[in-house]
Design a protein around this motif. Sequence first.
Motif, mmCIF file in Angstrom:
data_model
loop_
_atom_site.group_PDB
_atom_site.id
_atom_site.type_symbol
_atom_site.label_atom_id
_atom_site.label_comp_id
_atom_site.label_asym_id
_atom_site.label_seq_id
_atom_site.Cartn_x
_atom_site.Cartn_y
_atom_site.Cartn_z
ATOM 1 N N ALA A 51 28.392 -47.607 1.295
ATOM 2 C CA ALA A 51 28.540 -47.203 2.691
ATOM 3 C C ALA A 51 27.251 -47.506 3.434
ATOM 4 C CB ALA A 51 28.873 -45.717 2.787
ATOM 5 N N ALA B 8 34.274 -38.351 -3.078
ATOM 6 C CA ALA B 8 33.191 -38.973 -2.303
ATOM 7 C C ALA B 8 33.696 -39.462 -0.954
ATOM 8 C CB ALA B 8 32.575 -40.119 -3.095
ATOM 9 N N LEU B 9 34.916 -39.998 -0.920
ATOM 10 C CA LEU B 9 35.479 -40.457 0.350
ATOM 11 C C LEU B 9 35.740 -39.284 1.293
ATOM 12 C CD1 LEU B 9 37.912 -43.201 -0.958
ATOM 13 C CD2 LEU B 9 35.977 -43.565 0.570
ATOM 14 N N SER C 40 26.858 -42.900 -0.216
ATOM 15 C CA SER C 40 28.087 -42.211 -0.592
ATOM 16 C C SER C 40 27.873 -41.239 -1.730
ATOM 17 C CB SER C 40 29.147 -43.238 -1.018
ATOM 18 O OG SER C 40 28.788 -43.846 -2.258
ATOM 19 N N ILE D 228 32.591 -48.954 4.906
ATOM 20 C CA ILE D 228 32.859 -48.318 3.619
ATOM 21 C C ILE D 228 33.541 -49.356 2.737
ATOM 22 C CG2 ILE D 228 34.115 -46.491 2.416
ATOM 23 C CD1 ILE D 228 33.935 -44.820 4.974
ATOM 24 N N LEU E 34 32.391 -38.470 2.697
ATOM 25 C CA LEU E 34 31.929 -39.509 3.620
ATOM 26 C C LEU E 34 32.587 -39.371 4.988
ATOM 27 C CD1 LEU E 34 31.674 -42.974 1.807
ATOM 28 C CD2 LEU E 34 29.925 -41.882 3.221
#
Length: 261
Positions: free
Chosen positions: A13, A40-41, A6, A22, A44
């Motif tokens: 992750a 970051a999400l 991640s 996740i 991802l």
Amino acid sequence: MSDYDSGIDLIEADLDGFVLTIRLNRPDKLNAVTQEMSAALVDLITRANDDPAVRAIVYTGSGRAFSAGSDIRTLDQYATPWEFRNRRDYCDALRAARKPIVAAINGYALGGGLETALTCDIRIAATTATFAAPEIKLGWIGGGGMSALLTASIGAGNAALMLMTGDPIDAQRALRWGLVSEVVEPDALLGRAHEIAAVIAARPPIAAETAKANLRAAQNLPQDQAIAYERELQGITFATEDAAEGRAAFAEKRVPVFRGR
């Protein structure tokens, strides 16, 4: 198991088979999401959307919380309300996911954490899970789809009770209201979520992603339009190589091999 980095320590992750897990990893702060974690999400999910090796996602938290939503102490870092309004939001990131997502709700799902769970396609809760929309206690309301998604999940009256009081409900009430599909013991939660995700990942990936798109259409379009849209999507999936493989495997009485084409 292969790594699916991640980029930050606060989010784990990993890709195992076709299932990407996740996990929010900020247990000392109840997995409250910072701006760095949100960004970051977004990255991802963008990567997973474009990766044929990912066919399903399990989303969960570390420790005693699924997520307490946004880290309130970081909200004043936004220079203006307009900047806050236009932030890269983690709920928006999950809503942009084309891959099916199973939420493994291990504990507190509060505020944006509840919105996160509602954004996932399938929700499995541990007996220790707690759900609340407590923003009203602090002077505002949720902004990641809370009202719309909660109403669609549990009905207007139950949603009003949660939104207007901010008070929590436990896992069993969440199950009765339809907020979650199953409640299991904490030590069985992740295994059950992975079991469901693995079943989905074994299905033709184009059909699985199309089913997700079709469900969203069914929730948002008038019925006649939703049915017409479904018929169009059926025609698209029927023309895929995987659909031909499914028909051939059925005729030959063997297990199909789906390749996402």
